[in-house]
Scaffold this motif. Structure first.
Motif, short mmCIF file in Angstrom:
data_model
loop_
_atom_site.label_atom_id
_atom_site.label_comp_id
_atom_site.label_asym_id
_atom_site.label_seq_id
_atom_site.Cartn_x
_atom_site.Cartn_y
_atom_site.Cartn_z
N ALA A 115 38.30 53.55 46.43
CA ALA A 115 36.85 53.50 46.17
C ALA A 115 36.30 54.87 45.80
O ALA A 115 35.44 54.98 44.92
N LYS A 116 36.79 55.90 46.45
CA LYS A 116 36.34 57.28 46.17
C LYS A 116 36.56 57.63 44.69
O LYS A 116 35.79 58.38 44.11
N TYR A 117 37.61 57.05 44.10
CA TYR A 117 37.93 57.32 42.69
C TYR A 117 37.33 56.29 41.74
O TYR A 117 37.61 56.32 40.54
N GLY A 118 36.54 55.37 42.26
CA GLY A 118 35.87 54.41 41.38
C GLY A 118 36.72 53.20 41.02
O GLY A 118 36.65 52.72 39.89
N TRP A 119 37.47 52.71 41.98
CA TRP A 119 38.28 51.50 41.78
C TRP A 119 37.72 50.39 42.65
O TRP A 119 37.40 50.60 43.81
N ASP A 120 37.57 49.20 42.06
CA ASP A 120 37.13 48.01 42.81
C ASP A 120 38.31 47.39 43.53
O ASP A 120 39.42 47.34 43.00
N TRP A 121 38.05 46.89 44.73
CA TRP A 121 39.07 46.22 45.53
C TRP A 121 38.86 44.72 45.47
O TRP A 121 37.74 44.23 45.67
N GLY A 122 39.92 43.98 45.19
CA GLY A 122 39.86 42.52 45.14
C GLY A 122 39.48 41.88 46.47
O GLY A 122 39.07 40.72 46.51
N GLY A 123 39.61 42.62 47.56
CA GLY A 123 39.19 42.11 48.86
C GLY A 123 37.68 42.02 49.00
O GLY A 123 37.18 41.34 49.91
N ASN A 124 36.95 42.67 48.11
CA ASN A 124 35.48 42.60 48.13
C ASN A 124 34.93 41.48 47.27
O ASN A 124 33.72 41.27 47.23
N TRP A 125 35.79 40.79 46.54
CA TRP A 125 35.31 39.72 45.67
C TRP A 125 34.76 38.57 46.49
O TRP A 125 35.26 38.26 47.57
N LYS A 126 33.75 37.92 45.96
CA LYS A 126 33.10 36.81 46.67
C LYS A 126 33.98 35.56 46.69
O LYS A 126 34.05 34.85 47.68
N THR A 127 34.64 35.29 45.57
CA THR A 127 35.55 34.14 45.50
C THR A 127 36.93 34.65 45.13
O THR A 127 37.08 35.73 44.54
N PHE A 128 37.94 33.92 45.50
CA PHE A 128 39.33 34.25 45.19
C PHE A 128 39.65 35.70 45.57
O PHE A 128 39.95 36.53 44.72
N LYS A 129 39.52 35.99 46.84
CA LYS A 129 39.82 37.35 47.31
C LYS A 129 41.28 37.68 47.00
O LYS A 129 42.17 36.87 47.18
N ASP A 130 41.49 38.89 46.51
CA ASP A 130 42.82 39.34 46.10
C ASP A 130 43.07 40.69 46.79
O ASP A 130 42.82 41.75 46.23
N LEU A 131 43.55 40.63 48.03
CA LEU A 131 43.65 41.81 48.88
C LEU A 131 44.55 42.92 48.32
O LEU A 131 44.24 44.10 48.51
N PRO A 132 45.66 42.61 47.64
CA PRO A 132 46.49 43.70 47.12
C PRO A 132 45.94 44.37 45.85
O PRO A 132 46.49 45.36 45.39
N HIS A 133 44.87 43.84 45.28
CA HIS A 133 44.43 44.21 43.93
C HIS A 133 43.36 45.30 43.92
O HIS A 133 42.37 45.23 44.66
N PHE A 134 43.55 46.28 43.02
CA PHE A 134 42.56 47.32 42.74
C PHE A 134 42.45 47.47 41.24
O PHE A 134 43.46 47.45 40.53
N GLU A 135 41.22 47.60 40.73
CA GLU A 135 41.04 47.79 39.29
C GLU A 135 39.98 48.86 39.03
O GLU A 135 39.04 49.03 39.79
N LYS A 136 40.17 49.56 37.93
CA LYS A 136 39.25 50.63 37.55
C LYS A 136 37.89 50.01 37.23
O LYS A 136 37.79 49.07 36.44
#
Length: 158
Positions: A115-136
């Motif tokens: 998060a400090k580097y500006g990457w979204d975490w799939g664990g924060n998604w409202k639907t279809f949580k994707d805990l291993p996933h990070f995207e710019k």
């Protein structure tokens, strides 16, 4: 940082390689115990994406993605999936375990660094949580799919 992680970083979009290398190094430094980060998935071809999309639909298994080819940020080399490698051998996706006994779950130590580097975490998604996933942050597949590509096949980011 292990060799599989280095290999996967080398295939990510050139614009994020140095940053993701730094993120993984910071995660590994923060995890002072038995866990280290491994990138399990980085760049994914459209064909690989369609094969994953078929799971739970036309192939047996539980659905693993809602994204068809071109609809995943992985298809542009701007996303990673991770696991924790425990004692150099065992893969873990346990988001609650505190392997270094510092009173903070190791997974969440990594979430904060991404998060400090500006990457979204799939664990924060409202639907279809994707805990291993990070995207710019800041990239949407609807825009990326329309962008021109360089001679290596990567989208040309503005």
């Amino acid at each position: 940082m292990d060799q599989p992680t280095k290999d996967r970083i080398s295939k990510l979009h050139p614009s994020v390689r140095a940053e993701i290398t730094q993120i993984i190094k910071e995660c590994d430094t923060a995890l002072t115990g038995r866990a280290k980060v491994r990138i399990t998935q980085g760049m994914r071809t459209f064909q690989e994406q369609d094969q994953l999309y078929a799971i739970g639909r036309t192939k047996p298994g539980k659905k693993v993605t809602n994204a068809k080819a071109g609809q995943s940020i992985h298809n542009y080399g701007l996303a990673v999936d991770i696991c924790l490698i425990i004692d150099g051998k065992i893969a873990s996706w346990d988001t609650a375990k505190d392997w270094d006994n510092d009173q903070v779950a190791d997974w969440y130590e990594c979430v904060k660094i991404f998060a400090k580097y500006g990457w979204d975490w799939g664990g924060n998604w409202k639907t279809f949580k994707d805990l291993p996933h990070f995207e710019k942050k800041g990239y949407k597949w609807r825009n990326l799919i329309q962008m021109k590509r360089d001679e290596s096949g990567y989208v040309i980011l503005k």
